[in-house]
Write a protein that holds these residues in place. Structure first.
Motif, PDB file in Angstrom:
ATOM      1  N   MET A   1    -121.127-149.589  35.748  1.00 55.66           N
ATOM      2  CA  MET A   1    -119.777-149.516  35.235  1.00 55.66           C
ATOM      3  C   MET A   1    -119.563-148.135  34.598  1.00 55.66           C
TER       4      MET A   1
ATOM      5  N   PHE B   1    -112.609-150.253  39.971  1.00 55.54           N
ATOM      6  CA  PHE B   1    -113.698-150.606  40.424  1.00 55.54           C
ATOM      7  C   PHE B   1    -114.089-151.727  39.357  1.00 55.54           C
TER       8      PHE B   1
ATOM      9  N   ALA C   1    -113.991-154.495  33.934  1.00 52.43           N
ATOM     10  CA  ALA C   1    -115.361-155.023  33.563  1.00 52.43           C
ATOM     11  C   ALA C   1    -115.165-156.440  33.208  1.00 52.43           C
TER      12      ALA C   1
ATOM     13  N   PRO D   1    -116.211-150.147  28.786  1.00 58.29           N
ATOM     14  CA  PRO D   1    -116.092-149.026  29.440  1.00 58.29           C
ATOM     15  C   PRO D   1    -114.892-148.431  28.554  1.00 58.29           C
TER      16      PRO D   1
ATOM     17  N   VAL E   1    -111.720-148.949  35.709  1.00 60.18           N
ATOM     18  CA  VAL E   1    -112.782-150.121  35.610  1.00 60.18           C
ATOM     19  C   VAL E   1    -112.254-151.183  34.853  1.00 60.18           C
TER      20      VAL E   1
ATOM     21  N   ASP F   1    -109.081-148.256  31.520  1.00 60.45           N
ATOM     22  CA  ASP F   1    -110.363-149.318  31.619  1.00 60.45           C
ATOM     23  C   ASP F   1    -109.837-150.561  31.149  1.00 60.45           C
TER      24      ASP F   1
ATOM     25  N   ALA G   1    -118.941-145.330  36.742  1.00 54.80           N
ATOM     26  CA  ALA G   1    -117.418-145.302  37.370  1.00 54.80           C
ATOM     27  C   ALA G   1    -116.479-144.911  36.266  1.00 54.80           C
ATOM     28  N   SER G   2    -116.652-145.443  34.958  1.00 57.55           N
ATOM     29  CA  SER G   2    -115.589-144.958  33.919  1.00 57.55           C
ATOM     30  C   SER G   2    -115.832-143.659  33.821  1.00 57.55           C
TER      31      SER G   2
END
Length: 361
Positions: free
Chosen positions: A304, A296, A316, A328, A314, A333, A307-308
């Protein structure tokens, strides 16, 4: 776009009220340890209207569940639409919301306070040091213990306090310092965001993804599926023109990748003809869907953190805020500071991160 004038005014008013309370109120500081044996009903207060700030409560909620597994946890937040994220979490009982209009109606507000006080809480937790609404709510809610941070220049309604953790930078991890207030506080707690998706919810997310593929006559095979979210608040927002070129270069490097543009509720614009699009009204359903993705990608925004907290890796993209404070927190991540980078450089770093995550998983 900078911070709106009304937000600046609210901050000034809160700051002025805090200074007056600090100057004219006296507070006995209690550094006692709380025994968990007599804690059966807990209220966490975070009256905020942003998705990310509410998801930042999940490390604390999960730590309390681990620390006091017999206790029921209620949560007082700002916006009702965020409540479905937290409601199914382990040990969470009731999620109350305080709409902005309620703050302007004293009779309804008094009624809400009475309703909440009927639960006879053993413990109220205010996890944010400088939240005026949380401090006032803590003062109004009845409980034997009222736990919060102590800071010399910040007024608090807590009667049990721990020192504010200045060395902890990330906003989601600071509330974990409150666990110092309990007896036998030597347990280790997770530093990740986690909304406790069940296996059934993850299967539901996979089903939603399959339905999207079938609707668009797409056979996934072994393709990497990347979700993106283009919206963000104020200066954190990245322009659609940038996203269109970003998607174009991602697909040039790997045409097998499937891009899913997750649209904000009021957004219907499709910016790339080769990307799919989907939208969810229920944020928990969105989290279920996110859990089915491979990656993501988005700016610093609430989805954000959702999703995490849903378990998808993620990547970011930061351009205005600090990832050390707001980034994240998942094991897989990653974040990229895109300031001063060309789109091709961001794409290159994105693929390097994807390769690194795939290697570590």
């Amino acid at each position: 776009m900078g911070i709106p004038l009304h937000s600046k005014v609210r901050r000034m008013v809160r700051s002025t009220i805090n200074l007056l309370l600090v100057k004219f109120s006296k507070k006995d500081i209690n550094l006692q340890k709380i025994s968990t044996d007599n804690i059966h009903r807990i209220l966490i207060i975070r009256i905020n209207y942003r998705i990310g700030n509410i998801i930042f409560l999940t490390p604390l909620i999960n730590a309390i569940t681990q620390k006091i597994p017999h206790a029921k946890i209620d949560i007082l937040i700002g916006a009702k639409f965020i409540a479905p994220i937290l409601q199914p979490m382990n040990n969470v009982n009731i999620v109350y919301d305080v709409p902005r209009k309620l703050l302007k109606n004293p009779f309804q507000l008094i009624s809400k306070v009475k309703e909440i006080n009927s639960n006879n809480y053993d413990l109220v937790i205010s996890p944010i040091r400088s939240s005026g609404s949380a401090n006032i709510s803590t003062m109004l809610i009845k409980a034997r213990y009222k736990l919060g941070f102590y800071s010399e220049n910040i007024w608090s309604a807590a009667n049990v306090v721990v020192p504010y953790p200045k060395k902890i930078r990330h906003e989601a991890l600071k509330p974990l310092a409150l666990l110092q207030a309990f007896e036998d506080d030597n347990k280790c707690f997770s530093n990740e965001l986690d909304i406790n998706l069940s296996e059934d919810e993850k299967l539901k997310g996979n089903k939603s993804l399959d339905e999207l593929f079938n609707k668009n006559n797409i056979i996934r095979n072994n393709s990497t599926v990347i979700g993106i979210f283009r919206d963000a608040r104020h200066e954190k927002k990245i322009k659609n023109e940038w996203w269109k070129l970003f998607i174009e270069h991602i697909l040039i490097q790997d045409p097998s990748i499937i891009i899913i543009d997750i649209l904000a509720p009021n957004d219907s614009e499709i910016i790339h003809q080769k990307s799919l699009s989907v939208s969810f009204q229920n944020l928990r359903d969105l989290g279920c869907f996110m859990s089915s993705l491979n990656f993501f990608i988005c700016a610093d925004t609430g989805p954000m953190h959702l999703a995490s907290a849903s378990g998808v890796p993620v990547i970011a993209l930061f351009n205005a805020t600090s990832a050390d404070i707001y980034g994240p927190l998942g094991t897989y991540d990653r974040d990229i500071n895109i300031l001063g980078l060309s789109i091709l450089e961001v794409v290159e770093q994105t693929f390097l991160n994807i390769k690194d995550i795939n290697y570590q998983q």
